[in-house]
Design a protein around this motif. Structure first.
Motif, mmCIF file in Angstrom:
data_model
loop_
_atom_site.group_PDB
_atom_site.id
_atom_site.type_symbol
_atom_site.label_atom_id
_atom_site.label_comp_id
_atom_site.label_asym_id
_atom_site.label_seq_id
_atom_site.Cartn_x
_atom_site.Cartn_y
_atom_site.Cartn_z
ATOM 1 N N LEU A 208 27.032 36.132 36.780
ATOM 2 C CA LEU A 208 27.677 35.095 37.578
ATOM 3 C C LEU A 208 27.281 33.709 37.089
ATOM 4 C CD1 LEU A 208 29.415 34.195 39.951
ATOM 5 C CD2 LEU A 208 27.409 34.489 41.440
ATOM 6 N N ALA A 209 26.017 33.555 36.735
ATOM 7 C CA ALA A 209 25.559 32.252 36.243
ATOM 8 C C ALA A 209 26.258 31.871 34.944
ATOM 9 C CB ALA A 209 24.047 32.281 36.045
ATOM 10 N N VAL A 210 26.340 32.817 34.013
ATOM 11 C CA VAL A 210 27.020 32.539 32.743
ATOM 12 C C VAL A 210 28.492 32.228 32.980
ATOM 13 C CG1 VAL A 210 27.757 33.572 30.555
ATOM 14 C CG2 VAL A 210 25.415 33.889 31.357
ATOM 15 N N GLY A 211 29.139 33.037 33.826
ATOM 16 C CA GLY A 211 30.548 32.799 34.117
ATOM 17 C C GLY A 211 30.781 31.454 34.776
ATOM 18 N N ALA A 212 29.880 31.055 35.687
ATOM 19 C CA ALA A 212 30.025 29.763 36.363
ATOM 20 C C ALA A 212 29.861 28.608 35.382
ATOM 21 C CB ALA A 212 29.008 29.659 37.496
ATOM 22 N N VAL A 213 28.876 28.705 34.483
ATOM 23 C CA VAL A 213 28.650 27.640 33.499
ATOM 24 C C VAL A 213 29.855 27.497 32.577
ATOM 25 C CG1 VAL A 213 27.253 26.968 31.508
ATOM 26 C CG2 VAL A 213 26.145 27.799 33.590
ATOM 27 N N LEU A 214 30.369 28.615 32.089
ATOM 28 C CA LEU A 214 31.536 28.563 31.208
ATOM 29 C C LEU A 214 32.766 28.031 31.948
ATOM 30 C CD1 LEU A 214 31.121 31.969 29.307
ATOM 31 C CD2 LEU A 214 30.640 29.661 28.453
ATOM 32 N N THR A 215 32.893 28.386 33.215
ATOM 33 C CA THR A 215 34.028 27.886 33.994
ATOM 34 C C THR A 215 33.939 26.379 34.183
ATOM 35 O OG1 THR A 215 34.164 29.999 35.165
ATOM 36 C CG2 THR A 215 35.276 28.119 36.165
ATOM 37 N N VAL A 216 32.737 25.883 34.467
ATOM 38 C CA VAL A 216 32.553 24.429 34.605
ATOM 39 C C VAL A 216 32.940 23.714 33.317
ATOM 40 C CG1 VAL A 216 30.825 22.629 34.913
ATOM 41 C CG2 VAL A 216 30.820 24.615 36.414
ATOM 42 N N ALA A 217 32.588 24.312 32.179
ATOM 43 C CA ALA A 217 32.946 23.699 30.899
ATOM 44 C C ALA A 217 34.454 23.664 30.684
ATOM 45 C CB ALA A 217 32.268 24.456 29.763
ATOM 46 N N LEU A 218 35.189 24.569 31.333
ATOM 47 C CA LEU A 218 36.636 24.650 31.153
ATOM 48 C C LEU A 218 37.416 24.007 32.292
ATOM 49 C CD1 LEU A 218 36.894 28.373 29.946
ATOM 50 C CD2 LEU A 218 37.310 26.341 28.550
ATOM 51 N N VAL A 219 36.719 23.356 33.229
ATOM 52 C CA VAL A 219 37.395 22.832 34.410
ATOM 53 C C VAL A 219 38.479 21.825 34.037
ATOM 54 C CG1 VAL A 219 37.098 21.334 36.408
ATOM 55 C CG2 VAL A 219 35.599 23.266 36.100
ATOM 56 N N ARG A 220 38.158 20.857 33.186
ATOM 57 C CA ARG A 220 39.147 19.815 32.870
ATOM 58 C C ARG A 220 40.388 20.387 32.191
ATOM 59 N NH1 ARG A 220 40.879 16.767 28.797
ATOM 60 N NH2 ARG A 220 41.666 14.678 29.290
ATOM 61 N N PRO A 221 40.261 21.151 31.101
ATOM 62 C CA PRO A 221 41.487 21.687 30.496
ATOM 63 C C PRO A 221 42.235 22.639 31.419
ATOM 64 C CG PRO A 221 39.541 22.615 29.435
ATOM 65 C CD PRO A 221 39.078 21.482 30.287
ATOM 66 N N LEU A 222 41.499 23.408 32.244
ATOM 67 C CA LEU A 222 42.191 24.289 33.188
ATOM 68 C C LEU A 222 42.953 23.489 34.241
ATOM 69 C CD1 LEU A 222 39.599 27.156 33.797
ATOM 70 C CD2 LEU A 222 41.814 27.331 32.666
ATOM 71 N N THR A 223 42.389 22.378 34.674
ATOM 72 C CA THR A 223 43.095 21.513 35.629
ATOM 73 C C THR A 223 44.374 20.969 35.018
ATOM 74 O OG1 THR A 223 40.967 20.896 36.625
ATOM 75 C CG2 THR A 223 42.875 19.508 37.126
#
Length: 668
Positions: A208-223
């Motif tokens: 979950l920690a790894v997935g959350a960190v990677l998701t945070v890194a992708l927040v802007r392009p995903l938005t």
């Protein structure tokens, strides 16, 4: 005045904030957990049981090694699945996307099942990575099947449905062949959260920690992907890289949960949708609140399950989550955002050609006769392949007759449903009508275990008709839009599967006796079953042909049909009853598992059978042919083991339908 309006707007936003939902769920779950703990251990010993349990006190050991890890798994697993669902929905721009509907959970589950049989030692080396490989493969197959449709929502859901059915059929075949070896996987596969140590939480935390960190890194392009492709690219977003990276993260999170606790359906879809309706309109807000809501929802569901007698050790929480999730989906259906229609659903129709029907019907009948003779005479024995007509005719003839008539009835039911709803994806299997018929049979088994064939037929028809009424009543509001009907069908089918898992977990012998029937087995059918099935087909087929004019005019729309003298309510009710009777009679003898009701009408249209009478006849012929061939293959392919005809037809039909989707030939 302006100040008052601003205050009212602020009040509405506060009232609709997801925090209220999360807080309410957490409070309810916490109170239930405290009630559970109080029954095991005094409150002043809870902290000690968590940090330094007394190994001589069995109560503290149970709390430390079972109760608390179970709560932790609920929170971690719910958060991971909800986060994965939010990512899937954003990347694919599809509010129906989640690990279950995209084949990720099915692929991961099948991979672990296969490895358990072939190389169980690999499970100790990396169970999480095996699930990740299976989930990734399942997701890739879904994307590959929907590639030619530009990942349209309907195409994605259909591809996910096919992959899930196919993986489930393979898993069912493996379970039939290796029941003892795979018995321990049953509860796990249904989403059991029972724990006896802290291994699962220790595994889920870093994932979950790894997935959350990677998701945070992708927040802007995903938005930025909330915009159109052109708009996102103009802002410097690399769509291909972002999609690949985000899908990889979502598959990783989903597969991790499947490897730890099994399949938990609907949660990845429900959490992002509910928090969106609760006020989290922006993607960043959904990304933050979805994991919290999903964790709280799974926690509360698990606590409710444990309150049921036998629930702590018998009822899988994943199955209960699916069962509870279906009513939520029905409630959410009118509130779902509009699905983007990015594909012409009628594409490929120009490839169909009008033909001389009899030029196909006569050779088809000849081929069906030859296939039936093959099923009656050729088979594998202990001495190898041999022709044997008279010696085994008494056992083989009823099986061939039942497979032939049931396949034809399912195909005709699918053709009727597609014309009545105007939805080429409609079929008894996809719309959950076969599941409704099965539910009627199960209900009758609990009410009257020794009910005769007539009562079982009535129960199956009532269940099928009731399901069809619900489907059409809900779908009529949206003019039977394919994505809405598919969602309803997935909800009904998943709810039925979950109910079966819950009933099987109770160990009731009445349910265990119906397991072979559920898999679509024709083993043990008698001559009276064959006579009933064939008579039902003849009567219902003649009734279907009598309604050919209505079936020809109804797809033209209400206005045109009414102007040509078609009584809309009467015609739809009559055709619904007919489709329910066909489905109930067929399901009663071969079970609910089959692709025939979806595949045969499509094949008939592709061959040029466009008019109602021609399509009904062509679909019946193709459905009968597929089921007879499936029964023969299932009887001989793995002799002395037998693959039930329902599973075999799903394997054969599903493979062919996937090939059609790859070629872009399906008329979605």
């Amino acid at each position: 005045m302006a100040k008052t309006v601003a205050m009212n707007a602020h009040t509405r936003r506060l009232h609709m904030h997801p925090a209220w939902l999360v807080a309410a769920l957490c409070l309810c779950a916490l109170l239930l957990s405290m009630r559970h703990l109080a029954a095991l251990l005094p409150a002043d010993m809870w902290w000690r049981a968590l940090t330094r349990p007394d190994l001589s006190d069995l109560r503290q050991i149970i709390v430390h090694e079972s109760v608390l890890p179970r709560i932790a798994v609920c929170l971690l697993g719910g958060a991971q699945l909800s986060l994965a669902g939010a990512i899937f929905q954003q990347v694919l721009r599809n509010p129906l996307a989640e690990p279950t509907t995209l084949g990720v959970s099915a692929g991961a589950s099948l991979a672990l099942t296969v490895v358990t049989l072939v190389a169980p030692q690999w499970l100790f080396a990396g169970q999480q990575w095996l699930a990740l490989a299976g989930g990734t493969l399942g997701m890739l197959v879904v994307l590959m099947l929907s590639w030619r449709r530009r990942f349209a929502p309907v195409a994605l859901i259909l591809a996910g449905l096919i992959v899930t059915f196919y993986c489930g059929s393979i898993g069912a075949v493996l379970t039939l062949l290796h029941r003892e070896a795979l018995q321990s996987l049953f509860m796990w596969g249904a989403g059991s959260l029972a724990q006896n140590n802290w291994d699962a939480p220790r595994t889920l935390v870093p994932h979950l920690a790894v997935g959350a960190v990677l998701t945070v890194a992708l927040v802007r392009p995903l938005t930025m992907m909330s915009l159109s492709d052109a708009g996102a690219q103009s802002l410097g977003v690399s769509l291909r890289m972002v999609r690949i990276g985000a899908l990889a993260v979502a598959v990783f999170l989903s597969a991790s949960v499947v490897a730890s606790v099994g399949v938990i359906g609907f949660l990845g879809m429900l959490a992002p949708l509910i928090v969106r309706l609760a006020g989290a309109r922006r993607f960043r807000a959904r990304l933050a609140w979805s994991p919290l809501f999903g964790a709280a929802l799974l926690w509360m569901t698990d606590e409710i399950v444990q309150m049921i007698p036998g629930g702590r050790s018998g009822i899988p929480t994943g199955a209960a989550m699916s069962l509870l999730g279906a009513p939520f989906l029905f409630w959410l259906l009118p509130r779902l955002p509009a699905l983007p229609n990015t594909v012409d659903l009628s594409s490929g129709a120009s490839e169909f050609r009008h033909i001389d029907v009899w030029r196909w019907i006569v050779p088809g009948l000849v081929l069906l006769v030859l296939t039936s003779m093959l099923g009656l005479s050729l088979g594998v024995s202990t001495t190898g392949w041999q022709w044997s007509v008279e010696a085994l005719l008494h056992w083989r003839a009823p099986r061939v007759a039942v497979a032939l008539s049931a396949g034809a009835m399912l195909a005709v039911a699918g053709a009727i449903l597609q014309r009545v709803t105007g939805n080429s994806m409609a079929s008894p299997e996809v719309l959950g009508i076969s599941s409704g018929a099965s539910l009627g049979v199960f209900a009758l088994a609990f009410i009257a275990q020794d009910a005769g064939r007539f009562a079982q037929t009535g129960a199956a028809a009532i269940g099928a008709f009731g399901t069809l009424v619900v489907m059409l009543a809900l779908g009529r509001r949206y003019r039977f839009a394919p994505e809405r009907m598919l969602l309803l069908g997935v909800a009904l089918g998943t709810a039925f599967s979950a109910l079966m898992s819950v009933l099987l977990a109770t160990g009731d012998p009445r349910v265990a006796n119906l397991l072979a029937w559920l898999s679509g087995s024709t083993y043990g059918v008698a001559s009276n079953d064959a006579a009933f099935s064939c008579a039902s087909f003849i009567v219902l087929m003649l009734a279907s042909l009598a309604f050919a004019r209505w079936l020809d005019l109804l797809p033209l729309g209400d206005t045109v049909s009414r102007s040509l003298g078609v009584p809309l309510d009467t015609s739809r009710l009559a055709l619904m009853l007919l489709a329910a009777a066909l489905t109930g009679a067929a399901t009663l003898v071969v079970g609910p598992l089959s692709f025939v009701g979806l595949m045969a009408p499509h094949l008939a249209r592709m061959l040029g059978f466009r008019r109602p009478a021609a399509q009904l006849a062509g679909a019946a012929l193709l459905g009968a042919l597929v089921m007879v061939l499936a029964d023969w293959l299932g009887r001989n392919l793995l002799f002395p083991y037998q693959i039930p005809v329902g599973l075999q037809s799903t394997l054969v039909g599903g493979m062919y339908f996937m090939w059609l989707m790859l070629r872009g030939r399906t008329a979605l």
